[in-house]
Design an enzyme around this catalytic site. Sequence first.
Site, PDB file in Angstrom:
ATOM      1  N   GLN A 268      27.770 -32.001   0.048  1.00 13.50           N
ATOM      2  CA  GLN A 268      28.145 -30.858   0.968  1.00 13.50           C
ATOM      3  C   GLN A 268      27.640 -30.884   2.277  1.00 13.50           C
ATOM      4  O   GLN A 268      28.299 -30.465   3.192  1.00 13.50           O
ATOM      5  CB  GLN A 268      27.332 -29.568   0.259  1.00 13.50           C
ATOM      6  CG  GLN A 268      27.848 -29.199  -1.016  1.00 13.50           C
ATOM      7  CD  GLN A 268      29.423 -29.167  -0.831  1.00 13.50           C
ATOM      8  OE1 GLN A 268      30.135 -28.377  -0.508  1.00 13.50           O
ATOM      9  NE2 GLN A 268      30.110 -30.183  -1.803  1.00 13.50           N
ATOM     10  N   HIS A 271      30.059 -32.185   4.821  1.00 13.95           N
ATOM     11  CA  HIS A 271      31.346 -31.356   5.219  1.00 13.95           C
ATOM     12  C   HIS A 271      30.991 -30.959   6.799  1.00 13.95           C
ATOM     13  O   HIS A 271      31.958 -31.012   7.740  1.00 13.95           O
ATOM     14  CB  HIS A 271      31.301 -30.154   4.476  1.00 13.95           C
ATOM     15  CG  HIS A 271      31.992 -30.249   3.197  1.00 13.95           C
ATOM     16  ND1 HIS A 271      33.513 -30.404   3.543  1.00 13.95           N
ATOM     17  CD2 HIS A 271      31.750 -30.274   2.095  1.00 13.95           C
ATOM     18  CE1 HIS A 271      33.889 -30.664   2.119  1.00 13.95           C
ATOM     19  NE2 HIS A 271      32.928 -30.497   1.505  1.00 13.95           N
ATOM     20  N   GLU A 336      27.733 -20.965  -3.235  1.00 14.86           N
ATOM     21  CA  GLU A 336      29.276 -21.225  -3.408  1.00 14.86           C
ATOM     22  C   GLU A 336      29.216 -22.331  -4.536  1.00 14.86           C
ATOM     23  O   GLU A 336      29.928 -22.075  -5.581  1.00 14.86           O
ATOM     24  CB  GLU A 336      29.707 -22.086  -2.065  1.00 14.86           C
ATOM     25  CG  GLU A 336      30.880 -22.527  -2.296  1.00 14.86           C
ATOM     26  CD  GLU A 336      31.396 -23.158  -1.063  1.00 14.86           C
ATOM     27  OE1 GLU A 336      32.598 -23.450  -0.945  1.00 14.86           O
ATOM     28  OE2 GLU A 336      30.655 -23.790  -0.328  1.00 14.86           O
ATOM     29  N   HIS A 337      28.573 -23.299  -4.533  1.00 17.12           N
ATOM     30  CA  HIS A 337      28.376 -24.396  -5.687  1.00 17.12           C
ATOM     31  C   HIS A 337      27.010 -24.252  -6.072  1.00 17.12           C
ATOM     32  O   HIS A 337      26.094 -24.389  -5.725  1.00 17.12           O
ATOM     33  CB  HIS A 337      28.839 -25.909  -5.194  1.00 17.12           C
ATOM     34  CG  HIS A 337      29.871 -25.755  -4.497  1.00 17.12           C
ATOM     35  ND1 HIS A 337      30.209 -25.943  -3.105  1.00 17.12           N
ATOM     36  CD2 HIS A 337      31.293 -26.068  -4.621  1.00 17.12           C
ATOM     37  CE1 HIS A 337      31.477 -26.143  -2.777  1.00 17.12           C
ATOM     38  NE2 HIS A 337      32.142 -26.062  -3.636  1.00 17.12           N
ATOM     39  N   ASP A 370      35.769 -30.058  -6.811  1.00 17.41           N
ATOM     40  CA  ASP A 370      36.450 -30.108  -5.672  1.00 17.41           C
ATOM     41  C   ASP A 370      38.064 -30.648  -5.878  1.00 17.41           C
ATOM     42  O   ASP A 370      38.817 -30.212  -5.099  1.00 17.41           O
ATOM     43  CB  ASP A 370      35.629 -30.995  -4.577  1.00 17.41           C
ATOM     44  CG  ASP A 370      34.649 -30.075  -3.823  1.00 17.41           C
ATOM     45  OD1 ASP A 370      34.711 -28.946  -3.915  1.00 17.41           O
ATOM     46  OD2 ASP A 370      34.123 -30.678  -3.015  1.00 17.41           O
ATOM     47  N   HIS A 429      49.419  20.970  -6.358  1.00 15.62           N
ATOM     48  CA  HIS A 429      48.922  19.795  -7.158  1.00 15.62           C
ATOM     49  C   HIS A 429      48.633  20.537  -8.475  1.00 15.62           C
ATOM     50  O   HIS A 429      49.270  20.289  -9.715  1.00 15.62           O
ATOM     51  CB  HIS A 429      47.612  19.192  -6.999  1.00 15.62           C
ATOM     52  CG  HIS A 429      47.965  18.013  -6.038  1.00 15.62           C
ATOM     53  ND1 HIS A 429      48.074  18.334  -4.900  1.00 15.62           N
ATOM     54  CD2 HIS A 429      47.537  16.730  -6.294  1.00 15.62           C
ATOM     55  CE1 HIS A 429      48.126  17.132  -4.318  1.00 15.62           C
ATOM     56  NE2 HIS A 429      47.659  16.061  -4.790  1.00 15.62           N
TER      57      HIS A 429
END
Length: 442
Positions: A268, A271, A336-337, A370, A429
């Site tokens: 990660q 990235h 996230e992961h 991934d 109504h």
Amino acid sequence: MKLVATTARLSTASSTFDVEFKARLHWSAEADAAIEQRVADILADVRQRGDAAVLDYTARFDGLSAKTVGELELTQAELKAAFEAIPAAQREALQAAAQRVRSYHEAQKKASGESWSYRDQDGTLLGQKVTPLDRVGIYVPGGKAAYPSSVLMNAIPAHVAGVGEIIMVVPTPKGEKNALVLAAAYVAGVTRAFTVGGAQAVAALAYGTQTIPAVDKITGPGNAYVAAAKRRVFGTVGIDMIAGPSEILVLADGTTPPDWVAMDLFSQAEHDELAQSILLCPDLAYIDQVQASIDRLLNEMPRAEIIAKSLNGRGALIHTRSMEEACAISNRIAPEHLEVSSRDAHRWEPLLKHAGAIFLGAYTSESLGDYCAGPNHVLPTSGTARFSSPLGVYDFQKRSSLIEVSEAGAQVLGPIAAELAYGEGLQAHARAAEMRLKGVKS
């Protein structure tokens, strides 16, 4: 020059842990004011001038000149040719990954994406009708970052959901097309594709131009300009999420080879300099081993400089009192992961409430998720896994409630509705419900 990753070492036993921990987690999702203004200008221009604005921005930002937007459209023949031209190993990998992603999302559709209805005792029909969106747009990064896996992860669940048209936009700076991205579009069943990127691509998808059709929803990752544009067009169209930097959290009990965990942290960190890689472990000696692996393996990596900056700026190796405490901290982070790198991963999984994706066991590297495991890799970041979910078939469907009240049912429901409507001061109504009651004059 040899790079060094001086990853922060924290301990939950320290009196300053909470302060240090929060500082390490902090990331501002607020866009730069200059970016916001530039994006607002681009969106307004594309909305007003359509194709002409798209052509101007594509020439300015991507160095790609064309007389018409039609020249920027990739034909199905081009996508097929790209697929046939890539090496056989890449074709086979794309097809294998696509099949696994498709199988997973087909199962997901069966589990949660079907219409249903029932009748109660008085014959009233109640239910839910699930229908796909008509047209969606998927944004695929181009240029320095080219992600064929993102094509699969965005297009295939849309296809499985039954979306009628899938429009892909991908920047191609100076006209350089990534063959693997085009091949992935062919494999995933993309309907139309345009070599347009940035905020102008988001605007074109949201508002439509003379050539690029307006869509109902936009999904897919992009840079700060793309994220700001998606935020601004939300409401005109749907969006998947505003994604922050990538994250990985590894819960380790000390039984996994430390080199494996170090490389997972790298996966990660490579990235982006803002990406976050964190290890939680109750075994201090094992944390030392992972640090030694980081030191030894770092300079072997082609993206070592980015990895080092990520680990130095936002990474952390955290010594916990127990695996139970590690799980509790993981829930605070909502990563996230989330890798559970443990001999008995299923023992800890019930304690984990918040994560985009949970990877169980030492052999389940995040990178498999991934690319080819099957579940979607578009995941909530920056703690949003506390309230949001991975991209899925459900993101490309909408639900309509079904209500069919029988005459008998109207006698039961009418008085209830009328009573509540009068209480809210909405006489029409109430009267609409009462008119359907037996013995009540219109």
